[in-house]
Scaffold this active site. Structure first.
Site, PDB file in Angstrom:
ATOM      1  N   ASP A   9       0.839  -1.134   0.109  1.00 14.61           N
ATOM      2  CA  ASP A   9      -0.018   0.071   0.137  1.00 14.61           C
ATOM      3  C   ASP A   9       1.020   1.252  -0.040  1.00 14.61           C
ATOM      4  O   ASP A   9       2.091   1.203   0.211  1.00 14.61           O
ATOM      5  CB  ASP A   9      -0.822   0.063   1.385  1.00 14.61           C
ATOM      6  N   ASP A  11      -0.327   5.054   1.035  1.00 15.93           N
ATOM      7  CA  ASP A  11      -0.502   6.182   2.067  1.00 15.93           C
ATOM      8  C   ASP A  11      -0.393   5.527   3.481  1.00 15.93           C
ATOM      9  O   ASP A  11      -1.417   4.680   3.731  1.00 15.93           O
ATOM     10  CB  ASP A  11      -1.798   6.817   1.886  1.00 15.93           C
ATOM     11  N   GLY A  52     -10.024  10.374  -2.952  1.00 16.11           N
ATOM     12  CA  GLY A  52      -9.923  11.719  -2.628  1.00 16.11           C
ATOM     13  C   GLY A  52     -11.589  12.254  -3.342  1.00 16.11           C
ATOM     14  O   GLY A  52     -12.197  13.073  -2.648  1.00 16.11           O
ATOM     15  N   GLU A  54     -14.228  10.596  -3.879  1.00 15.28           N
ATOM     16  CA  GLU A  54     -15.337   9.853  -3.151  1.00 15.28           C
ATOM     17  C   GLU A  54     -15.504  10.746  -1.397  1.00 15.28           C
ATOM     18  O   GLU A  54     -16.333  10.790  -1.091  1.00 15.28           O
ATOM     19  CB  GLU A  54     -14.886   8.469  -2.866  1.00 15.28           C
ATOM     20  N   ARG A  55     -14.162  11.157  -1.110  1.00 13.95           N
ATOM     21  CA  ARG A  55     -14.082  11.756   0.189  1.00 13.95           C
ATOM     22  C   ARG A  55     -14.689  13.100  -0.231  1.00 13.95           C
ATOM     23  O   ARG A  55     -15.418  13.525   0.965  1.00 13.95           O
ATOM     24  CB  ARG A  55     -12.535  11.829   0.528  1.00 13.95           C
ATOM     25  N   LYS A  82      -6.270  19.168  -6.576  1.00 12.94           N
ATOM     26  CA  LYS A  82      -5.569  18.759  -5.566  1.00 12.94           C
ATOM     27  C   LYS A  82      -4.382  17.790  -5.574  1.00 12.94           C
ATOM     28  O   LYS A  82      -3.646  17.909  -5.124  1.00 12.94           O
ATOM     29  CB  LYS A  82      -6.781  17.913  -4.615  1.00 12.94           C
ATOM     30  N   THR A 119      -2.791   0.648  -4.385  1.00 14.91           N
ATOM     31  CA  THR A 119      -3.128   2.013  -3.465  1.00 14.91           C
ATOM     32  C   THR A 119      -4.562   2.475  -4.163  1.00 14.91           C
ATOM     33  O   THR A 119      -4.931   2.530  -5.367  1.00 14.91           O
ATOM     34  CB  THR A 119      -2.176   2.946  -3.698  1.00 14.91           C
ATOM     35  N   THR A 121      -4.698   5.909  -4.076  1.00  8.13           N
ATOM     36  CA  THR A 121      -4.461   7.214  -4.386  1.00  8.13           C
ATOM     37  C   THR A 121      -4.013   7.225  -5.737  1.00  8.13           C
ATOM     38  O   THR A 121      -3.662   6.242  -6.341  1.00  8.13           O
ATOM     39  CB  THR A 121      -3.116   7.770  -3.480  1.00  8.13           C
ATOM     40  N   SER A 122      -3.909   8.540  -6.244  1.00  4.63           N
ATOM     41  CA  SER A 122      -3.870   8.611  -7.758  1.00  4.63           C
ATOM     42  C   SER A 122      -2.353   8.474  -8.219  1.00  4.63           C
ATOM     43  O   SER A 122      -1.472   8.411  -7.433  1.00  4.63           O
ATOM     44  CB  SER A 122      -4.238  10.130  -7.913  1.00  4.63           C
ATOM     45  N   ASP A 180      -1.712  -0.477   6.223  1.00  6.48           N
ATOM     46  CA  ASP A 180      -1.934   0.227   7.415  1.00  6.48           C
ATOM     47  C   ASP A 180      -3.194   0.419   7.975  1.00  6.48           C
ATOM     48  O   ASP A 180      -3.146   1.120   9.016  1.00  6.48           O
ATOM     49  CB  ASP A 180      -0.955   1.531   7.270  1.00  6.48           C
TER      50      ASP A 180
HETATM   51  C1  XBP Z   1      -5.326   6.225   0.755  1.00  7.89           C
HETATM   52  C2  XBP Z   1      -6.291   7.120   0.364  1.00  7.89           C
HETATM   53  C3  XBP Z   1      -6.030   8.256  -0.604  1.00  7.89           C
HETATM   54  C4  XBP Z   1      -5.521   9.512  -0.208  1.00  7.89           C
HETATM   55  C5  XBP Z   1      -5.965  10.557  -1.135  1.00  7.89           C
HETATM   56  O1  XBP Z   1      -5.932   4.925   1.377  1.00  7.89           O
HETATM   57  O2  XBP Z   1      -7.655   7.054   0.879  1.00  7.89           O
HETATM   58  O3  XBP Z   1      -7.492   8.547  -0.913  1.00  7.89           O
HETATM   59  O4  XBP Z   1      -5.767   9.881   0.966  1.00  7.89           O
HETATM   60  O5  XBP Z   1      -5.481  10.214  -2.602  1.00  7.89           O
HETATM   61  P1  XBP Z   1      -4.827   3.683   0.996  1.00  7.89           P
HETATM   62  P2  XBP Z   1      -6.524  10.770  -3.793  1.00  7.89           P
HETATM   63  O6  XBP Z   1      -3.671   3.848   1.880  1.00  7.89           O
HETATM   64  O7  XBP Z   1      -5.832   2.652   1.638  1.00  7.89           O
HETATM   65  O8  XBP Z   1      -4.501   3.350  -0.397  1.00  7.89           O
HETATM   66  O9  XBP Z   1      -6.660  12.215  -3.231  1.00  7.89           O
HETATM   67  O10 XBP Z   1      -5.499  10.749  -5.161  1.00  7.89           O
HETATM   68  O11 XBP Z   1      -7.613   9.849  -4.092  1.00  7.89           O
HETATM   69 MG    MG Z   2      -2.993   3.035   3.500  1.00  4.86          MG
END
Ligand code: XBP
Ligand code: MG
Length: 254
Positions: A9, A11, A52, A54-55, A82, A119, A121-122, A180
């Site tokens: 993973d 983040d 992001g 979705e958040r 962002k 992951t 994230t982007s 994590d």
């Molecule tokens: C990480 C996330 C990501 C980042 C934001 O989750 O939830 O959404 O916080 O990234 P994980 P984006 O570690 O479980 O993959 O804004 O690029 O979506």
């Molecule tokens: Mg994570």
């Protein structure tokens, strides 16, 4: 069974990045003239939603329903900005991987182990983190990077791990994931992959019981991890040999 690939993973696992994400979100809201500010407490709640875009949608629905009409259609734009901000900010230097991460990546690569990333994230965020922390071209260490919108359903759905398995051409029991968070562990588990958890700033109180071991981090010989549950008691740092030994010891993936 011995495992052949390690799937990381990003983040919270490779690095403590969530404060950098939070900063990029908040700066972007300012740029767009929105009077939104995600505090640490609000962000801790919002992190239950991965991704992001979705958040942001979840935030609008639950915290600012009055803004929905004005903002709904520009969520994609907000998120693009962002991502650009996050990449710019990370490019400023100072990115540090968590304890033991670089050591284990390099050790695994030297041992001929296959490396992948799964992951939410982007993709640009993954690339800048790896380039900054491990040197330009570090993405090349990872044979497969499954990220962001490459799948329809984000963690805790298994899709991103299933995509990584498909691209590696390996069955789940030939792989080991390092995660994590609750969402991450559930995603890997639903894909059938045995998962080691290292707790991060925002996830240390989460339910990680489906990981086969929960540690504070991967540890270094001179800076041992804290052992919380499962495999790892009495050890100081995670190595490829140790992971192989732990995997051989598991009765069933779950
Ligand atoms: C990480 C996330 C990501 C980042 C934001 O989750 O939830 O959404 O916080 O990234 P994980 P984006 O570690 O479980 O993959 O804004 O690029 O979506
Ligand atoms: Mg994570």
């Amino acid at each position: 069974m011995t495992f052949q690939a390690l799937i990381f993973d990003v983040d919270g696992t490779l690095a403590e990045t969530e404060e950098a994400h939070r900063r990029a979100f908040n700066e972007t809201f300012g740029d767009f003239g929105l009077d939104w500010h995600w505090s640490r407490a609000v962000y801790a709640d919002l992190l239950k939603i991965t991704g992001g875009k979705e958040r942001i949608r979840h935030f609008i629905d639950h915290y600012r329903p009055g803004d929905a009409e004005r903002v709904r259609d520009i969520v994609g734009q907000l998120h693009q900005e962002k991502t650009a901000r996050y990449v710019r900010n990370m490019g400023g230097g100072g990115v540090r991987l968590r304890p033991g991460v670089e050591r284990l990546i390099r050790e695994a690569a030297a041992a001929g182990m296959r490396l992948a990333i799964a992951t939410t994230t982007s993709l640009p965020n993954v690339k800048i983190l790896l380039d900054e922390a491990l040197g330009a071209g570090a993405t090349g260490l990872f044979e497969v990077i499954a990220a962001g919108d490459m799948v329809a359903a984000k963690k805790p759905a298994p899709d991103v791990y299933l995509l990584a398995l498909e691209r590696l051409g390996l069955p789940a029991d030939a792989c080991l994931a390092i995660e994590d968070s609750y969402n991450g562990v559930m995603s890997a588990r639903r894909a059938g992959i045995t998962t080691l958890a290292t707790t991060s700033d925002y996830t240390r109180l989460e339910d990680l019981r489906y990981a086969f071991g929960v540690l504070s981090d991967l540890g270094e010989p001179d800076a041992p991890f804290l052992h919380f549950s499962g495999v790892g008691a009495g050890e100081s740092h995670v190595t490829v040999d140790l992971l192989q030994r732990w995997c051989r010891g598991r009765a069933m993936p779950y």
